[in-house]
Design a protein around this motif. Sequence first.
Motif, PDB file in Angstrom:
ATOM      1  N   PHE A   1      41.510  32.212  37.947  1.00 38.41           N
ATOM      2  CA  PHE A   1      42.545  33.100  37.405  1.00 38.41           C
ATOM      3  C   PHE A   1      43.931  32.629  37.833  1.00 38.41           C
ATOM      4  O   PHE A   1      44.850  32.507  36.999  1.00 38.41           O
TER       5      PHE A   1
ATOM      6  N   VAL B   1      36.055  32.616  40.477  1.00 40.49           N
ATOM      7  CA  VAL B   1      36.705  33.414  39.439  1.00 40.49           C
ATOM      8  C   VAL B   1      38.159  33.703  39.816  1.00 40.49           C
ATOM      9  O   VAL B   1      39.071  33.539  39.005  1.00 40.49           O
ATOM     10  N   GLY B   2      38.372  34.121  41.065  1.00 41.86           N
ATOM     11  CA  GLY B   2      39.738  34.383  41.517  1.00 41.86           C
ATOM     12  C   GLY B   2      40.597  33.136  41.527  1.00 41.86           C
ATOM     13  O   GLY B   2      41.764  33.162  41.123  1.00 41.86           O
TER      14      GLY B   2
END
Length: 239
Positions: A217, A213-214
């Motif tokens: 992003f 997820v990081g």
Amino acid sequence: MAARSSLYTCVNCGSQVQELFKQYSPAVLKLVHCGKCHKIADKYIEYDPVIVMIDLVLLNEQAYRHVLYNSPSQNHWRLAVILVLFEAYSEWMTHKDVKSSGKSHTSPYDLFEGEQSFYFECLQTVVGSSMLLLLTYTLTWLRWWVHAECRPQNYRNIILWNALVLSNCGKFLMIPSLIWGEIGTETHSLFIMGYTFLSQLKVYSVVCNTSKVGAGFIIFFGLVAKYYLCYMISNMKLQ
């Protein structure tokens, strides 16, 4: 594999190891196990390069760690140059086909203008890729400034650059389009963009030891900045 002073990396857990194998004779060597996960530190030492390449295409994290940390990185800049020229040529051919679709003949002036457009596409690709790299570096360091404990011990800036270059190899999927003459088909272009994004997400999470997820992003905002900058440069050319 030649010995070197810096530490190697376990392809399974990403921990640093002193060595990858012990050589007892010119024909006998024993692979070293990682002290943290207790698995073979780098199984790819005994693998054929073709197998490594297949695992890279399949977005295998272990293969990425082997190439980025445990293999010489002397040819990444050559790969970067080839990818820039290839991406620029693909964009140039797309725009060329659109412009020439309504013309019945080609004049010497059109040939000169086409060559000039190719050089412009090369410059635009370099600027866009530099923006992606710069924003990725910036967001990464901002994240580590807030959470210093998240920074991996084996991180180096050159490794992140090598990883981003390697993740763009999905651009070579444009080769069938160039051969068959179907430049810029929407389905093919979306597939290449999706595969490249997944590859960039994988290598970033491997190098920076972050969650998917990081990584998604940071890579997403980097790509948005890249394509927005390329769009602005194209508009400046048209004006």
